[in-house]
Design a protein around this motif. Structure first.
Motif, PDB file in Angstrom:
ATOM      1  N   MET A  74      -0.914  14.736 -13.541  1.00 51.40           N
ATOM      2  CA  MET A  74       0.185  15.365 -14.620  1.00 51.40           C
ATOM      3  C   MET A  74       1.232  15.843 -14.024  1.00 51.40           C
ATOM      4  SD  MET A  74      -1.619  14.391 -17.202  1.00 51.40           S
ATOM      5  CE  MET A  74      -1.155  15.477 -18.598  1.00 51.40           C
ATOM      6  N   LYS A 109       4.454  14.763 -16.429  1.00 50.48           N
ATOM      7  CA  LYS A 109       4.167  13.761 -17.572  1.00 50.48           C
ATOM      8  C   LYS A 109       4.415  14.867 -18.941  1.00 50.48           C
ATOM      9  CE  LYS A 109       1.789  10.375 -15.533  1.00 50.48           C
ATOM     10  NZ  LYS A 109       0.832   9.454 -15.484  1.00 50.48           N
ATOM     11  N   GLU A 110       4.886  14.157 -20.121  1.00 49.59           N
ATOM     12  CA  GLU A 110       5.211  14.715 -21.005  1.00 49.59           C
ATOM     13  C   GLU A 110       3.901  15.405 -21.997  1.00 49.59           C
ATOM     14  OE1 GLU A 110       6.682  12.984 -25.722  1.00 49.59           O
ATOM     15  OE2 GLU A 110       7.545  12.000 -23.641  1.00 49.59           O
ATOM     16  N   GLU A 111       2.699  14.620 -21.625  1.00 47.01           N
ATOM     17  CA  GLU A 111       1.865  15.194 -22.290  1.00 47.01           C
ATOM     18  C   GLU A 111       1.232  16.535 -22.032  1.00 47.01           C
ATOM     19  OE1 GLU A 111       0.021  11.866 -20.130  1.00 47.01           O
ATOM     20  OE2 GLU A 111       1.964  12.167 -21.398  1.00 47.01           O
ATOM     21  N   VAL A 112       1.697  16.924 -20.621  1.00 46.47           N
ATOM     22  CA  VAL A 112       1.406  18.372 -20.231  1.00 46.47           C
ATOM     23  C   VAL A 112       2.194  19.250 -20.605  1.00 46.47           C
ATOM     24  CG1 VAL A 112       2.324  18.300 -17.958  1.00 46.47           C
ATOM     25  CG2 VAL A 112       0.217  19.241 -18.132  1.00 46.47           C
ATOM     26  N   ASP A 148       3.543  21.909 -22.925  1.00 42.11           N
ATOM     27  CA  ASP A 148       2.850  22.527 -24.186  1.00 42.11           C
ATOM     28  C   ASP A 148       3.656  23.929 -24.102  1.00 42.11           C
ATOM     29  OD1 ASP A 148       1.526  23.804 -26.114  1.00 42.11           O
ATOM     30  OD2 ASP A 148      -0.639  23.357 -25.392  1.00 42.11           O
TER      31      ASP A 148
END
Length: 104
Positions: free
Chosen positions: A39, A56-59, A61
């Motif tokens: 990530m 990574k964008e999904e990490v 938050d």
């Protein structure tokens, strides 16, 4: 006796050139480490300079910035450890067998 001293000086000069070359080669290397299953990835050169950070964008938050900070720290510390280990392995060959405190 004079011949031995000249021979030793030549050997020391040769070793110094080899050490300089090895250090230059280390500086050219690239090291990469990741955390969180890829990530966060940190890339550094052999001079211990961070040259890239990929997240990574999904990490990302906004409610859990602390986790992202931890991942960046973990990857950065890992890549710096890799550089340190490689440097010790490479440069240590020049001091092996010599009893010189404070050298590598």
């Amino acid at each position: 006796m004079k011949g031995n001293m000249n021979n030793m000086m030549k050997q020391m000069q040769k070793m110094q050139k080899q050490m300089t070359k090895a250090q230059e080669e280390l500086h050219e290397l690239s090291f990469e480490a990741s955390a969180g299953g890829g990530m966060v990835t940190v890339t550094a050169n052999g001079k211990k300079e961070i040259i890239d950070v990929q997240i990574k964008e999904e990490v990302v938050d906004s409610d859990d910035v602390e986790m992202l900070q931890d991942l960046v720290l973990a990857a950065t510390n890992d890549v710096l450890k890799q550089i340190e280990d490689k440097t010790n392995d490479t440069m240590g060959q020049f001091t092996k067998g010599l009893n010189m405190p404070g050298m590598f």
